[in-house]
Design a protein around this motif. Structure first.
Motif, PDB file in Angstrom:
ATOM      1  N   TYR C 202      -2.003 -34.971  -3.712  1.00  0.00           N
ATOM      2  CA  TYR C 202      -1.222 -34.085  -2.836  1.00  0.00           C
ATOM      3  C   TYR C 202      -1.212 -32.643  -3.330  1.00  0.00           C
ATOM      4  CZ  TYR C 202       0.081 -38.425  -0.685  1.00  0.00           C
ATOM      5  OH  TYR C 202       0.025 -39.633  -0.053  1.00  0.00           O
ATOM      6  N   MET C 204       0.070 -30.919  -5.487  1.00  0.00           N
ATOM      7  CA  MET C 204       1.333 -30.254  -5.785  1.00  0.00           C
ATOM      8  C   MET C 204       1.152 -29.475  -7.086  1.00  0.00           C
ATOM      9  SD  MET C 204       4.897 -32.226  -5.863  1.00  0.00           S
ATOM     10  CE  MET C 204       6.377 -31.561  -6.582  1.00  0.00           C
ATOM     11  N   ILE C 208       5.593 -27.905 -11.232  1.00  0.00           N
ATOM     12  CA  ILE C 208       6.680 -28.344 -10.362  1.00  0.00           C
ATOM     13  C   ILE C 208       6.770 -29.864 -10.394  1.00  0.00           C
ATOM     14  CG2 ILE C 208       7.556 -28.365  -8.009  1.00  0.00           C
ATOM     15  CD1 ILE C 208       6.263 -25.786  -7.470  1.00  0.00           C
ATOM     16  N   VAL C 212       9.989 -31.944 -11.473  1.00  0.00           N
ATOM     17  CA  VAL C 212      10.610 -32.858 -10.519  1.00  0.00           C
ATOM     18  C   VAL C 212      10.805 -34.240 -11.135  1.00  0.00           C
ATOM     19  CG1 VAL C 212      10.094 -34.214  -8.484  1.00  0.00           C
ATOM     20  CG2 VAL C 212       9.913 -31.754  -8.400  1.00  0.00           C
ATOM     21  N   LEU C 215      13.690 -34.239 -13.462  1.00  0.00           N
ATOM     22  CA  LEU C 215      14.956 -34.250 -12.711  1.00  0.00           C
ATOM     23  C   LEU C 215      15.239 -35.654 -12.183  1.00  0.00           C
ATOM     24  CD1 LEU C 215      15.215 -31.166 -10.296  1.00  0.00           C
ATOM     25  CD2 LEU C 215      16.996 -32.119 -11.764  1.00  0.00           C
ATOM     26  N   PHE C 216      14.214 -36.222 -11.563  1.00  0.00           N
ATOM     27  CA  PHE C 216      14.368 -37.506 -10.882  1.00  0.00           C
ATOM     28  C   PHE C 216      14.787 -38.587 -11.878  1.00  0.00           C
ATOM     29  CE2 PHE C 216      12.589 -41.508  -9.300  1.00  0.00           C
ATOM     30  CZ  PHE C 216      13.204 -41.565  -8.060  1.00  0.00           C
ATOM     31  N   GLY C 219      18.246 -38.089 -13.203  1.00  0.00           N
ATOM     32  CA  GLY C 219      19.219 -38.463 -12.191  1.00  0.00           C
ATOM     33  C   GLY C 219      19.334 -39.971 -12.069  1.00  0.00           C
TER      34      GLY C 219
ATOM     35  N   ASP D 302      18.220 -26.313 -14.349  1.00  0.00           N
ATOM     36  CA  ASP D 302      18.228 -26.385 -12.884  1.00  0.00           C
ATOM     37  C   ASP D 302      17.571 -25.137 -12.306  1.00  0.00           C
ATOM     38  OD1 ASP D 302      19.531 -28.692 -13.240  1.00  0.00           O
ATOM     39  OD2 ASP D 302      21.521 -27.987 -12.631  1.00  0.00           O
ATOM     40  N   ILE D 304      15.094 -23.546 -13.345  1.00  0.00           N
ATOM     41  CA  ILE D 304      13.632 -23.691 -13.286  1.00  0.00           C
ATOM     42  C   ILE D 304      13.259 -24.326 -11.957  1.00  0.00           C
ATOM     43  CG2 ILE D 304      11.628 -24.814 -14.303  1.00  0.00           C
ATOM     44  CD1 ILE D 304      13.014 -24.739 -16.972  1.00  0.00           C
ATOM     45  N   LEU D 308      11.061 -22.601  -8.949  1.00  0.00           N
ATOM     46  CA  LEU D 308       9.835 -23.213  -8.438  1.00  0.00           C
ATOM     47  C   LEU D 308       9.993 -23.544  -6.966  1.00  0.00           C
ATOM     48  CD1 LEU D 308       9.084 -25.595 -11.430  1.00  0.00           C
ATOM     49  CD2 LEU D 308       7.884 -23.495 -10.849  1.00  0.00           C
ATOM     50  N   GLY D 346      21.187 -35.483  -8.656  1.00  0.00           N
ATOM     51  CA  GLY D 346      19.951 -35.165  -9.370  1.00  0.00           C
ATOM     52  C   GLY D 346      18.756 -35.787  -8.669  1.00  0.00           C
ATOM     53  N   ILE D 347      18.916 -37.063  -8.289  1.00  0.00           N
ATOM     54  CA  ILE D 347      17.819 -37.759  -7.613  1.00  0.00           C
ATOM     55  C   ILE D 347      17.459 -37.031  -6.330  1.00  0.00           C
ATOM     56  CG2 ILE D 347      17.101 -39.949  -6.629  1.00  0.00           C
ATOM     57  CD1 ILE D 347      19.173 -41.313  -8.347  1.00  0.00           C
ATOM     58  N   GLN D 349      18.073 -33.961  -5.375  1.00  0.00           N
ATOM     59  CA  GLN D 349      17.452 -32.659  -5.640  1.00  0.00           C
ATOM     60  C   GLN D 349      15.964 -32.841  -5.919  1.00  0.00           C
ATOM     61  OE1 GLN D 349      19.910 -31.340  -8.890  1.00  0.00           O
ATOM     62  NE2 GLN D 349      21.070 -29.943  -7.585  1.00  0.00           N
ATOM     63  N   ALA D 350      15.663 -33.779  -6.840  1.00  0.00           N
ATOM     64  CA  ALA D 350      14.254 -33.990  -7.210  1.00  0.00           C
ATOM     65  C   ALA D 350      13.434 -34.305  -5.971  1.00  0.00           C
ATOM     66  CB  ALA D 350      14.154 -35.125  -8.216  1.00  0.00           C
ATOM     67  N   LEU D 351      13.936 -35.236  -5.153  1.00  0.00           N
ATOM     68  CA  LEU D 351      13.159 -35.648  -3.980  1.00  0.00           C
ATOM     69  C   LEU D 351      12.917 -34.464  -3.054  1.00  0.00           C
ATOM     70  CD1 LEU D 351      14.901 -39.065  -3.375  1.00  0.00           C
ATOM     71  CD2 LEU D 351      12.529 -38.687  -4.064  1.00  0.00           C
ATOM     72  N   ILE D 353      12.676 -31.348  -3.741  1.00  0.00           N
ATOM     73  CA  ILE D 353      11.618 -30.485  -4.274  1.00  0.00           C
ATOM     74  C   ILE D 353      10.259 -31.109  -4.016  1.00  0.00           C
ATOM     75  CG2 ILE D 353      10.701 -29.361  -6.309  1.00  0.00           C
ATOM     76  CD1 ILE D 353      13.469 -29.466  -7.506  1.00  0.00           C
ATOM     77  N   VAL D 354      10.140 -32.413  -4.305  1.00  0.00           N
ATOM     78  CA  VAL D 354       8.843 -33.057  -4.095  1.00  0.00           C
ATOM     79  C   VAL D 354       8.327 -32.733  -2.708  1.00  0.00           C
ATOM     80  CG1 VAL D 354       7.619 -35.238  -3.918  1.00  0.00           C
ATOM     81  CG2 VAL D 354       9.389 -34.958  -5.629  1.00  0.00           C
ATOM     82  N   ALA D 357       7.531 -29.028  -2.114  1.00  0.00           N
ATOM     83  CA  ALA D 357       6.428 -28.489  -2.903  1.00  0.00           C
ATOM     84  C   ALA D 357       5.098 -29.142  -2.553  1.00  0.00           C
ATOM     85  CB  ALA D 357       6.723 -28.662  -4.386  1.00  0.00           C
ATOM     86  N   ALA D 358       5.140 -30.285  -1.882  1.00  0.00           N
ATOM     87  CA  ALA D 358       3.886 -30.938  -1.494  1.00  0.00           C
ATOM     88  C   ALA D 358       3.864 -31.162   0.008  1.00  0.00           C
ATOM     89  CB  ALA D 358       3.735 -32.254  -2.241  1.00  0.00           C
ATOM     90  N   ILE D 360       1.608 -31.339   2.035  1.00  0.00           N
ATOM     91  CA  ILE D 360       0.622 -32.338   2.478  1.00  0.00           C
ATOM     92  C   ILE D 360       1.279 -33.711   2.523  1.00  0.00           C
ATOM     93  CG2 ILE D 360      -1.659 -33.281   2.074  1.00  0.00           C
ATOM     94  CD1 ILE D 360      -2.319 -30.908   0.392  1.00  0.00           C
ATOM     95  N   LEU D 361       2.162 -33.965   1.551  1.00  0.00           N
ATOM     96  CA  LEU D 361       2.829 -35.260   1.471  1.00  0.00           C
ATOM     97  C   LEU D 361       3.682 -35.469   2.719  1.00  0.00           C
ATOM     98  CD1 LEU D 361       3.360 -37.744  -0.209  1.00  0.00           C
ATOM     99  CD2 LEU D 361       5.102 -36.495  -1.455  1.00  0.00           C
ATOM    100  N   ALA D 364       1.726 -36.126   5.580  1.00  0.00           N
ATOM    101  CA  ALA D 364       1.189 -37.482   5.557  1.00  0.00           C
ATOM    102  C   ALA D 364       2.229 -38.461   6.087  1.00  0.00           C
ATOM    103  CB  ALA D 364       0.791 -37.858   4.126  1.00  0.00           C
TER     104      ALA D 364
END
Ligand code: ATP
Ligand code: ATP
Ligand code: MG
Ligand code: MG
Lengths: 503, 311, 423, 376
Positions: C202, C204, C208, C212, C215-216, C219, D302, D304, D308, D346-347, D349-351, D353-354, D357-358, D360-361, D364
């Motif tokens: 992907y 990415m 980053i 991520v 973080l994940f 969490g 955070d 960072i 990003l 936290g979870i 937030q991470a998701l 960003i994923v 930031a992607a 294409i994902l 998809a």
């Protein structure tokens, strides 16, 4: 083994790099493939060697259609390519690069380089490609790296060799040696594709010539009944005059004066060994030499990029040995760097931004600590149209320009400043006739305006065509000087002194 | 209840205090809720978010001192009680709960000095601050007292009351540090170690468990770790307990009976607010006469004949 | 083959100017150290520094290593002064760095002797601790090496360690240590694979993606431990792999306990480093992997599948990190706590760079860190006048000094961090 | 050479900008929306997996919404949480643009905060209009100085900034612990490591306390707005910003163009540090009122993610910061109302960003709603 391409088409988004191209390669024959930058030569060959998959059309080997899923399969089928940009891992040794992908191994997957070394030497002997198997690529002059590329292909016992602009980086002697190699390969029954811009070379080596323009074959023929002029016209699509019509001109006052200059490399080895030279207003001094003999080092010292270990650089009577790059720019020294993508411009900046990369601080564009972009952009647009850079807009990223236009962008940036001294390193490396012609005229114009010009080029023809005076560098020293004001000196004489032999 | 960053399940003061609340839940049939603080910046916000919907708010840990004070002054009719902290001058709607832990630590020190075989004891702290070092002081003086009384020459590694410097993990989180620091002391010959760093001590317990209690014993702090850390319970010689549950329960009772008023409750040996825990599994190992001496000393401390402050 | 002239022909003046620039600075640093040792340590050392090689209760006790402090300190100072002077006057070339390294080492020993003067401590213990504390960092570094050698920057080491620690504790509590270890490795690998998928497939941004994942994992693990472990304590009570002696070898004084009386994580780390080194530098697939990291297009033109290579190695890296993470729980304290890796992953990253993207380098870097770490614990015990906070900084400062002073511009794999786009 | 103002048509054509196409719209609007949606959905799954019943999940998301934007106090909390994230994030973004991966915000925040509080109580005599700016300045300077260490090391010896900033973070924690024990900093009469309080005339004034004393939103928001504008100007208008971006995108070309690499590195780090230090000062002067160990509370890390997520663009950083602030404030509410641990945030937030930031994902997962084909 005979290879046939039928109606190959390749698109990159909007760009059609190849449109329905037909081509036949025969064993024991050198096919010359000619074309401007961006004509689609590399793309075409990348499809043949399995790197790209064609959008349309097919490839036949001995009549059988083949579909390569990747370069591996192409290699297996006996097709090898020497790419325009070397595909060598700089930190690997020669032999490691050669075996990569088909490594001989012992138990436990252990690399068996001993055997490979022997084979490399063997191939070297057979085709006159001597090279130390254990030398690190990055420590090798480009000429030698070239050989390694060919050994790589031969090591895979390819029957079809594709050479994408192989001579771009070679000296006359090396070119001649290289042609010998090519011929011996041909006589060995291999089918060879020879891609180049250089008309005289293609006429010399090719048995058959195909010309590519905008992704299409626009002409084919036998070297015997083709001339430089006709080829050039096919290539560019319009008549081009190949002679610059350069007129002799009496040099004026001294602009640059270098005395006993010594320059070291990062690893403290000697690059420039006690050199003295001077450049006058209205003259073009050509700096000839095989890569790796200190020319760049010398130029870096003149432009302030590398500090001199000893000696002085005087510019317009002022000692600038310790002066910063920026200061030198402002004093009117222009620099067209050796490697446009690495150090000439910033690929993901816009054309406008690149156009003011070393003048943004100037009062014309900046005030009160900030850049007035509207001004910079107007300026860029003006320069772009003036130097006929082919682009829809100045807000495009410079990276999207073709090589030739990127180079024009740099030339435009450097020559449209107030300059007294122009230092041009490899100003036309890898460009097509059109662009080359244009850039040469620009340099001559600058000369006629009274600038002093220093040209470093690995293309001797270029040096001979432009220079009023030629200096030859070898192992960090100036080993010969030729006067070329009236007539260009004897090419082979210069070539010999480049190889370190007293002319 | 608003916890400190340790978390409600820290096997230490947050948990003990919470136990007090739960006891109250059981005995007095009150309803309880807790809120964990992730970081300093949460304290105030957490307190605010509980404001109004409870009669008594218990904040745990001196770090919440300021936040509690702020909230208390802003909301004079909300009852507060803070564990491990007291205000002076007292705030009318806040009841502080503090503990004279050095009294219990003194006993623990005497006990350890009596139990050691190598003649070397060890201790380390979380960070070099009085609430932590008061344990180490008491412990050290207990040992010194033993040396004086019994003419022994037991040394304590990791804390020097006079210099005020010693061994500190500089955090209250990394259990692995707890193990490493205990190992360090063990390497220097210590066979009983007193970790004063909240959950970090659990790491030391893991080491003792691995080496075997004949090699290394641990003295717990705050809660009776034999009970709160049952998995490793057997490694604890004893624990220097702050009976926060007791004081918290007491506070809640007062609040319910309406006898609540601002000020401070000091937990001491005398009122059972601090103590050393029973020896549990190790009871057999502790010689009877040592137990008796401890009993005397306890009495001595309570009626002030034995000064614990080193004077 | 290079056409560049050999050193002999260059004028002395030029060489000198270039070489002296560096060696002058080094010289000054060394002399500075010499003065420090002589005048800060020197005055108040007396008695002997005793380094114990065995514990009170050890079966057979080795004699102690006794160093007369005062003389030693002055000898050390003299040595430093000599090195410094030599560097300053006519040092240079390859030897400068070595001289500086030796100098720093001497200074550290001098510091130790000064602190120990008139007292004693267990050298063996310190070395053993050095090894133990180095393990997770070394494994983290190794994970980084595997990823970055194929051109994928792995900031996610921290997260992978944490995931390993968590899984180790959870599964370890349910199914025993070995299953815990196994699943920790698998989960680590899974996150490696996730990273690969994000950055390779992907496209990415690699940094980053790494951030991520950190973080994940933070969490998720914190969430579960506060939501689940708080209630069901039995889910967070894993067995700990104990140290076991390797016959004979473990009886070698000092080195024995350090290397051969440890738990499987230490042995594992050492073995993995050895394997990785062999694999990367002596095997076919290693060569291909490095080629992908240095010049993916070249590798591609030779029929090496860049994407697959990256997937495989990043996943492997994840597995190594997972193993390293399990150390925190199964190899140390047997229970998981929020964010218990406390930034070791980042230090592992540092170890990798500092170790110049070489497995052995990463291990050595980790050991330097581990040493500084256990050293500061000893110094704290020896009650030096230095405040504990500053002692605690020591490992970090040491790392910075070494990185700045000795490594300078380390060279990453050329394609590190760059996505590869085939067409 | 002078440039003539009347441009011929060819030149004029070159000056035409391509209007922002649908691709931009999708990247800037559609993708983020999808991202948040998917992240929340996956968050819910996580809760299910840890046997939280549906009702609770519903309540927790309602709480999340209420706690972040549902009420005035919610908004106030969101802004309060966002402010330091944006400030520090801007600093990091500047660094990234200049090719510096600076992980050191955490330490710079701590230093900035300490400096601010020390200045605050030592010059308590000064009047508000002088003292407050002074404290902020001190914070910025301290952050800048601390960050410059890494910058200078890189410029002088090539020491990798990732290593040095990580180490400087760890060092800063200890440094704060130590400082807080010093008599002249530690709050008098207190045993625990806690600094003297910021005098009222150095505090960032609360903006809405006249409505309700518990509304914490404070003057820092203006600081943030100013900082965003400044960062934008610096990056895209100023000379030095051009140099940042140039040496970030191609150090070699920058050097050839006569820019001083070393100097730029140091200045970039210093600027980044100043903004992070400002974030620290903002916390101390606006929220905490004093310092205590580790008061940075991971904001530096955070940040960072924020930088990003904001694609290192000042405006992007602003929005990313607000999003994170909202999640944080909402998360707290979530913990109170539904008893779901705040770690869930936290979870999520991470998701988020994923998926942002992607792109294409996301494409998809949701092929519909996106223009076919084009993927750069
Ligand atoms: N990977 C790519 N992505 C997008 N466009 C491409 C790509 N490769 C080539 N092109 C475009 O396809 C056209 C043909 O490129 P190609 O490199 O084949 O030309 P060429 O004849 O080899 O030029 P040169 O003489 O400079 O090597 C050019 O317009 C180029 O911009
Ligand atoms: N710092 C260095 N360390 C190792 N090898 C180097 C270094 N600098 C250059 N070389 C190698 O030594 C040879 C000479 O390099 P250099 O670029 O200085 O010559 P040059 O002046 O650039 O010649 P040309 O301008 O024709 O390339 C080249 O093969 C180069 O690869
Ligand atoms: Mg090409
Ligand atoms: Mg060169």
């Amino acid at each position: 083994m005979q290879v046939e391409l039928r109606g190959l088409t390749k698109r990159f988004g909007p760009v059609v790099a190849n449109r329905a191209v037909d081509l036949v390669l025969k064993p024991g024959e050198v096919l010359g493939l000619l074309g401007e930058n961006g004509a689609g030569k590399s793309t075409l060959m990348n499809m043949l060697c399995g790197l790209y998959t064609p959008d349309e059309g097919e490839i036949l080997i001995d009549g059988q259609p083949v579909h390569f899923k990747g370069p591996g399969e192409a290699i297996a089928a006996g097709i090898g390519m020497v790419h325009q940009h070397f595909m060598l891992v700089p930190v690997f040794s020669v032999v490691e690069n050669v075996v990569l992908g088909i490594e001989p191994t012992k138990r436990l997957d252990f690399l068996d380089l001993a055997k490979a070394r022997e084979q490399v030497r063997e191939i070297g002997r057979q085709y006159g490609l001597e090279v130390d198997p254990d030398a690190l690529i990055e420590s090798l002059p480009v000429g030698v790296q070239q050989r390694v590329e060919i050994i790589k292909v031969l090591f895979r016992s390819a029957d079809v060799l594709i050479l994408d602009e192989p001579t771009a980086v070679l000296t006359p002697q090396e070119v001649q040696e290289f042609f010998e190699i090519v011929r011996s390969l041909r006589d060995d029954g291999k089918a060879i594709v020879f891609i180049t811009h250089k008309l005289n070379e293609i006429l010399e080596i090719a048995d058959r010539i195909s010309v590519l323009r905008n992704g299409e074959i626009v002409g084919e023929g036998d070297p015997a009944d083709l001339t430089k002029e006709t080829l050039a016209e096919m290539m560019v699509g319009r008549p081009v005059s190949l002679s610059l019509g350069k007129t002799a001109r009496a040099p004026g006052e001294t602009i640059l004066d270098v005395r006993n200059l010594v320059v070291l490399r990062d690893d403290d080895r000697m690059a420039v060994d006690n050199i003295s030279l001077s450049i006058h207003s209205g003259e073009i001094v050509g700096l000839a030499g095989v890569q790796g003999n200190g020319q760049s080092a010398l130029i870096e010292a003149i432009t302030g990029l590398r500090q001199a270990a000893s000696g002085t650089v005087t510019y317009l009577g002022e000692d600038i040995t310790g002066v910063s790059v920026r200061k030198r720019h402002r004093m009117g020294i222009a620099h067209i760097p050796e490697d446009r993508l690495r150090s000439g411009l910033i690929a993901d900046f816009t054309i406008a931004e690149n156009m003011v990369l070393d003048t943004y601080y100037d009062d014309r564009f900046a005030q009160a600590g900030q850049v007035v972009w509207t001004r910079a952009e107007r300026w860029a647009a003006k320069a772009a149209s003036e130097f006929d850079i082919r682009t829809p807009s100045v807000f495009l990223k410079a990276g999207n320009l073709s090589g030739g236009n990127q180079q024009k962008l740099i030339v435009a940036r450097e020559l449209s400043r107030e300059t007294k001294l122009v230092v041009a390193a490899q100003p036309t490396r890898g460009l097509d006739v059109g662009s080359i012609e244009y850039i040469h005229r620009r340099l001559l114009a600058a000369r006629d305006e009274g600038d002093g010009i220093l040209i470093m080029s690995s293309e001797l023809d270029e040096i001979l065509a432009l220079s009023d005076r030629i200096l030859v560098m070898f192992k960090g020293r100036i080993v010969a000087e030729f006067d070329a004001r009236e007539a260009p000196p004897d090419k082979s004489a210069v070539g010999l002194s480049m190889a370190g032999m007293a002319a | 209840q608003v916890t400190d960053t340790g978390g409600i399940d820290d096997n230490s003061f947050n948990q003990t205090a919470w136990k007090g609340v739960q006891d109250a839940e059981a005995e007095l049939g009150i309803e309880a809720r807790f809120l964990e603080s992730q970081a300093e910046t949460d304290y105030e916000a957490n307190i605010n978010s509980l404001l109004g919907d409870c009669d008594l708010m218990v904040t745990v840990g001196f770090l919440l001192g300021d936040a509690t004070q702020k909230a208390a002054q802003a909301n004079p009719d909300q009852k507060f009680s803070i564990v491990d902290f007291s205000y002076d001058p007292a705030i009318p709607n806040v009841l502080g709960q503090v503990y004279a832990t050095d009294e219990a630590a003194f006993l623990a020190g005497y006990l350890a000095a009596g139990m050691t075989e190598t003649g070397i004891l060890g201790t380390f702290g979380g960070i070099n601050i009085p609430p932590v070092t008061i344990f180490m002081d008491g412990f050290h003086r207990g040992v010194t007292y033993h040396n004086a009384e019994k003419g022994t020459d037991v040394t304590v590694l990791g804390w020097d009351p006079d210099v005020g410097e010693g061994l500190f993990t500089n955090n209250f989180e990394s259990l692995d540090d707890g193990r490493a620091f205990a190992q360090n002391l063990y390497d220097e010959g210590a066979d009983i170690v007193l970790p004063v760093a909240g959950p970090v001590g659990l790491g030391s317990a893991a080491l003792a468990d691995e080496l075997g209690t004949d090699q290394l014993k641990i003295i717990g702090v705050d809660a009776d770790l034999f009970l709160t850390d049952p998995e490793k319970g057997h490694v604890y010689l004893t624990s220097i307990t702050k009976r926060m549950d007791a004081t918290v329960l007491e506070v809640i009772r007062r609040a319910q009976e309406g006898t609540f008023e601002g000020g401070v409750i000091v937990g001491q040996l005398e009122n059972g607010g601090v103590d050393i825990a029973p020896f549990h599994d190790m009871d057999a190992l502790v010689p009877q006469d040592l137990k008796d001496e401890l009993a005397e000393i306890r009495q001595g401390i309570i009626d002030g004949t034995i000064p614990v402050d080193g004077s | 083959m290079t056409t560049s002239p050999d050193v002999s022909v260059m004028p002395q003046t030029a060489v000198a100017t270039a070489w002296r620039r560096r060696s002058r600075i080094y010289g000054i640093v060394l002399i500075g150290l010499a003065l420090l040792v002589a005048f800060i340590f020197g005055p108040d050392v007396d008695g002997d520094a005793t380094f114990r090689l065995s514990r009170p209760k050890d079966p057979f006790a080795l004699p102690n290593l006794v160093v007369p402090a005062a003389p030693f300190t002055y000898i050390a100072a003299a040595l430093l002064a000599f090195l410094g002077a030599r560097e300053f006057l006519r040092g240079g070339g390859r030897w400068s760095s070595i001289a500086l390294g030796v100098g720093l080492a001497i200074a550290v020993v001098a510091l130790l002797v000064w602190a120990t003067a008139g007292k004693s401590f267990s050298l063996t213990g310190m070395l053993q601790a050095t090894m133990v504390r180095a393990v997770p960092i070394a494994l983290g570094g190794l994970a980084g090496v595997l990823c970055e050698r194929v051109g994928v920057v792995n900031i996610a080491i921290e997260g992978m360690l944490l995931a390993g620690a968590f899984t180790g504790a959870l599964v370890g509590s349910l199914l025993g240590g070995w299953m815990g270890l196994l699943t920790a490795v698998i989960i680590g690998g899974a996150f490696g694979f996730m990273l690969a998928a994000l950055v390779v497939t992907y496209r990415m941004d690699q940094i980053i993606a790494g951030v991520v994942i950190n973080l994940f994992v933070l969490g998720l693990t914190s969430y579960v431990s506060s939501q689940v472990f708080a209630e069901y304590r039995s889910l967070n009570d894993a067995p700990v792999f104990r140290a076991f002696k390797i016959p004979i070898l473990s009886d070698i004084p000092v080195i024995g306990p350090m290397l051969f009386n440890q738990n499987i994580f230490v042995y594992g780390a050492l073995i993995l480093v050895a394997i990785a080194t062999y694999y990367l530098f002596y095997t076919r697939n290693g060569l291909r992997a490095r080629a992908v990291g240095e010049h993916p297009r070249a590798a591609d033109t030779l029929g090496i599948n860049v994407y697959r290579t990256r997937y495989i190695h990043v996943t492997l890296g994840g597995m190594v990190a997972g193993f390293g993470g399990a150390w925190f729980t199964l190899g140390s304290v047997g229970r998981f706590d929020e964010n218990m890796t406390g930034g070791r992953g980042y230090i592992g990253l540092a170890a990798m760079i500092f170790g110049r993207w070489h497995p052995v380098g990463a291990l050595l870097a980790a050991l330097v860190f581990g040493f500084a770490d256990s050293l500061q614990q000893k110094l704290a015990l020896l009650q030096t006048p230095i405040p504990s906070e500053f002692l605690a900084m020591f490992p970090y400062i040491a790392t910075i000094v070494v990185v700045a002073g000795l490594i300078g511009r380390a060279r990453a794999p050329a394609a590190d961090g760059k996505p590869y786009i085939k067409e | 050479m002078t440039l003539n103002e009347n441009l011929d048509t060819a030149t004029a054509k070159l000056l035409e900008r391509a209007a922002p196409g649908r691709a931009e719209f999708e990247d800037l609007v559609v993708v983020p929306l999808f991202a948040v949606a998917v992240a929340l959905a996956l968050g819910a799954l996580t809760m299910l997996a840890t046997n939280v019943d549906l009702a609770t999940i519903g309540r927790s998301y309602v709480a999340l919404l209420q706690g972040s934007v549902g009420s005035l106090s919610a908004l106030s909390e969101t802004l309060t949480a966002a402010a330091p994230l944006v400030l520090a994030g801007l600093g990091l973004a500047l660094g990234f643009r200049a090719g510096l991966f600076n992980i050191g915000a955490e330490g710079q925040i701590l230093m900035g905060g300490m400096a601010a509080v020390i200045t605050g109580f030592s010059l308590a005599g000064l009047p508000f209009p002088i003292l407050l700016p002074l404290c902020l300045l001190a914070g910025a300077l301290a952050g800048a100085a601390y960050a410059s260490i890494a910058g200078i090391l890189k410029a002088a010896t090539g020491a990798h900034e990732v290593i040095s900033t990580i180490m400087l973070n760890l060092i800063s924690y200890r440094l704060v612990d130590y400082l807080l024990r010093l008599p002249f900093i530690q709050k008098e009469g207190r045993a625990d490591p806690i600094s003297k309080s910021v005098p009222p005339n150095a505090e960032l004034p609360r903006l809405l306390d006249w409505l309700d004393p518990n509304l914490r939103v404070h003057g820092g928001v203006f600081l943030v707005i100013a900082a965003v504008i400044f960062a934008y100007w610096l990056l895209f208008r100023s000379k030095i910003g051009f140099e940042f971006r140039a040496s970030g995108a191609n150090p070699d070309a920058a050097r050839y163009a006569g820019m001083k690499a070393g100097l730029i590195i140091v200045i970039a780090m210093a600027t980044a540090g100043a903004l992070a230090g400002l974030a620290g000062a903002n916390q101390v002067l606006g929220v905490l009122g004093r310092t205590s160990p580790g008061f940075s509370a991971g904001i530096g890390f955070d940040a960072i993610a924020v930088a990003l997520l904001g694609r290192s663009h000042p405006v992007g950083v602003l929005f990313a910061g607000l999003l994170f602030g909202a999640l944080e404030a909402g998360g707290r509410q979530m913990q109170v109302d539904a008893g779901v641990s705040i770690d869930l945030i936290g979870i999520i937030q991470a998701l988020i960003i994923v998926f942002i930031a992607a792109p294409i994902l996301v494409r998809a997962i949701f092929p519909w709603g996106f223009r076919r084909g084009e993927q750069k």
